[in-house]
Design a protein around this motif. Structure first.
Motif, PDB file in Angstrom:
ATOM      1  N   ILE A  31       0.858  -1.172   0.000  1.00 59.86           N
ATOM      2  CA  ILE A  31       0.000   0.000   0.000  1.00 59.86           C
ATOM      3  C   ILE A  31       0.899   1.228   0.000  1.00 59.86           C
ATOM      4  CG2 ILE A  31      -1.624   1.364   1.363  1.00 59.86           C
ATOM      5  CD1 ILE A  31      -2.885  -1.280   2.263  1.00 59.86           C
ATOM      6  N   ASN A  32       0.651   2.140  -0.931  1.00 63.93           N
ATOM      7  CA  ASN A  32       1.486   3.323  -1.078  1.00 63.93           C
ATOM      8  C   ASN A  32       0.906   4.553  -0.390  1.00 63.93           C
ATOM      9  OD1 ASN A  32       1.851   2.027  -4.316  1.00 63.93           O
ATOM     10  ND2 ASN A  32       3.495   2.008  -2.782  1.00 63.93           N
ATOM     11  N   THR A  50      -4.609  12.552   4.291  1.00 62.70           N
ATOM     12  CA  THR A  50      -3.917  11.463   3.614  1.00 62.70           C
ATOM     13  C   THR A  50      -2.675  11.075   4.397  1.00 62.70           C
ATOM     14  OG1 THR A  50      -2.628  12.968   2.213  1.00 62.70           O
ATOM     15  CG2 THR A  50      -4.710  12.135   1.321  1.00 62.70           C
ATOM     16  N   THR A  52       1.017   8.679   3.609  1.00 61.56           N
ATOM     17  CA  THR A  52       1.800   7.866   2.701  1.00 61.56           C
ATOM     18  C   THR A  52       2.352   6.654   3.424  1.00 61.56           C
ATOM     19  OG1 THR A  52       3.923   8.943   3.132  1.00 61.56           O
ATOM     20  CG2 THR A  52       2.472   9.974   1.492  1.00 61.56           C
ATOM     21  N   ASN A  96      -9.829   5.912   0.821  1.00 55.96           N
ATOM     22  CA  ASN A  96      -9.177   5.610  -0.444  1.00 55.96           C
ATOM     23  C   ASN A  96      -7.851   4.937  -0.154  1.00 55.96           C
ATOM     24  OD1 ASN A  96      -6.935   6.996  -2.540  1.00 55.96           O
ATOM     25  ND2 ASN A  96      -8.753   6.114  -3.517  1.00 55.96           N
ATOM     26  N   GLN A  98      -4.437   3.217  -2.187  1.00 55.63           N
ATOM     27  CA  GLN A  98      -3.695   3.040  -3.426  1.00 55.63           C
ATOM     28  C   GLN A  98      -2.508   2.129  -3.169  1.00 55.63           C
ATOM     29  OE1 GLN A  98      -2.632   6.942  -4.892  1.00 55.63           O
ATOM     30  NE2 GLN A  98      -4.611   7.774  -4.277  1.00 55.63           N
ATOM     31  N   ARG A 100      -0.400  -1.774  -4.810  1.00 51.65           N
ATOM     32  CA  ARG A 100      -0.144  -2.762  -5.832  1.00 51.65           C
ATOM     33  C   ARG A 100      -0.641  -4.119  -5.361  1.00 51.65           C
ATOM     34  NH1 ARG A 100       3.140  -2.383 -10.308  1.00 51.65           N
ATOM     35  NH2 ARG A 100       4.119  -0.471  -9.509  1.00 51.65           N
ATOM     36  N   ARG A 109      -1.573  -2.230 -10.271  1.00 49.35           N
ATOM     37  CA  ARG A 109      -1.893  -1.215  -9.282  1.00 49.35           C
ATOM     38  C   ARG A 109      -3.385  -1.225  -8.985  1.00 49.35           C
ATOM     39  NH1 ARG A 109       2.324   2.480  -8.776  1.00 49.35           N
ATOM     40  NH2 ARG A 109       3.851   2.453 -10.480  1.00 49.35           N
ATOM     41  N   PHE A 110      -3.733  -0.687  -7.829  1.00 48.77           N
ATOM     42  CA  PHE A 110      -5.133  -0.483  -7.516  1.00 48.77           C
ATOM     43  C   PHE A 110      -5.327   0.873  -6.861  1.00 48.77           C
ATOM     44  CE2 PHE A 110      -5.144  -0.951  -2.926  1.00 48.77           C
ATOM     45  CZ  PHE A 110      -4.051  -1.750  -2.662  1.00 48.77           C
ATOM     46  N   ASP A 111      -6.497   1.399  -7.041  1.00 50.13           N
ATOM     47  CA  ASP A 111      -6.903   2.681  -6.477  1.00 50.13           C
ATOM     48  C   ASP A 111      -8.387   2.523  -6.158  1.00 50.13           C
ATOM     49  OD1 ASP A 111      -6.558   6.183  -7.555  1.00 50.13           O
ATOM     50  OD2 ASP A 111      -7.639   5.291  -5.871  1.00 50.13           O
ATOM     51  N   TRP A 113     -11.957   2.834  -3.544  1.00 49.13           N
ATOM     52  CA  TRP A 113     -12.743   3.631  -2.608  1.00 49.13           C
ATOM     53  C   TRP A 113     -13.615   2.737  -1.750  1.00 49.13           C
ATOM     54  CZ3 TRP A 113     -11.993   8.817  -2.263  1.00 49.13           C
ATOM     55  CH2 TRP A 113     -11.324   9.431  -3.322  1.00 49.13           C
TER      56      TRP A 113
END
Length: 123
Positions: A31-32, A50, A52, A96, A98, A100, A109-111, A113
């Motif tokens: 997870i990024n 957010t 990171t 949310n 984001q 891989r 990749r995934f993004d 909700w």
């Protein structure tokens, strides 16, 4: 498949607190970034906070000093601790995530909700 499940919303009086959770499940390599957004009917989704993978956080000006975003890497979960809630915080909150998918760095990749959770601040 990767899925997100949100929880923790509800009705609270002004000045009260809530803690939102969003857990990602499925085949996840990494997870990024994770975040929270809110949205009212007829309006665009807006960023709340957010975080990171390295722990860098960012907040909307309206929630600075009141909300705290955090994560638990072992659980693939992001939290939003909301204190000193105001009526204007009332909205549907979406997480949310984001990253891989899969077991290798070159996976897709995934993004995604979450389904949204209602937060209502009212006396």
């Amino acid at each position: 498949q990767v899925q997100l499940v949100e929880s923790g919303g509800g009705l609270v009086q002004p000045g009260g607190s809530l803690r939102l959770s969003c857990a990602a499940s499925g085949s996840i390599f990494e997870i990024n970034a994770m975040g929270w957004y809110h949205q009212a009917p007829g309006k665009q989704r807006e960023l709340v906070a957010t975080i990171t993978s390295g722990g860098i956080t960012d907040y909307a000006d309206s929630v600075k000093g009141r909300f705290t975003i955090s994560k638990d890497n072992a659980k693939n979960t992001v939290y939003l601790q909301m204190n000193s809630l105001k009526p204007e915080d009332t909205a549907v909150y979406y997480c949310n995530v984001q990253g891989r998918q899969g077991r290798i760095m070159v996976g897709p990749r995934f993004d995604l909700w979450g389904q949204g959770t209602q937060v209502t601040v009212s006396s």
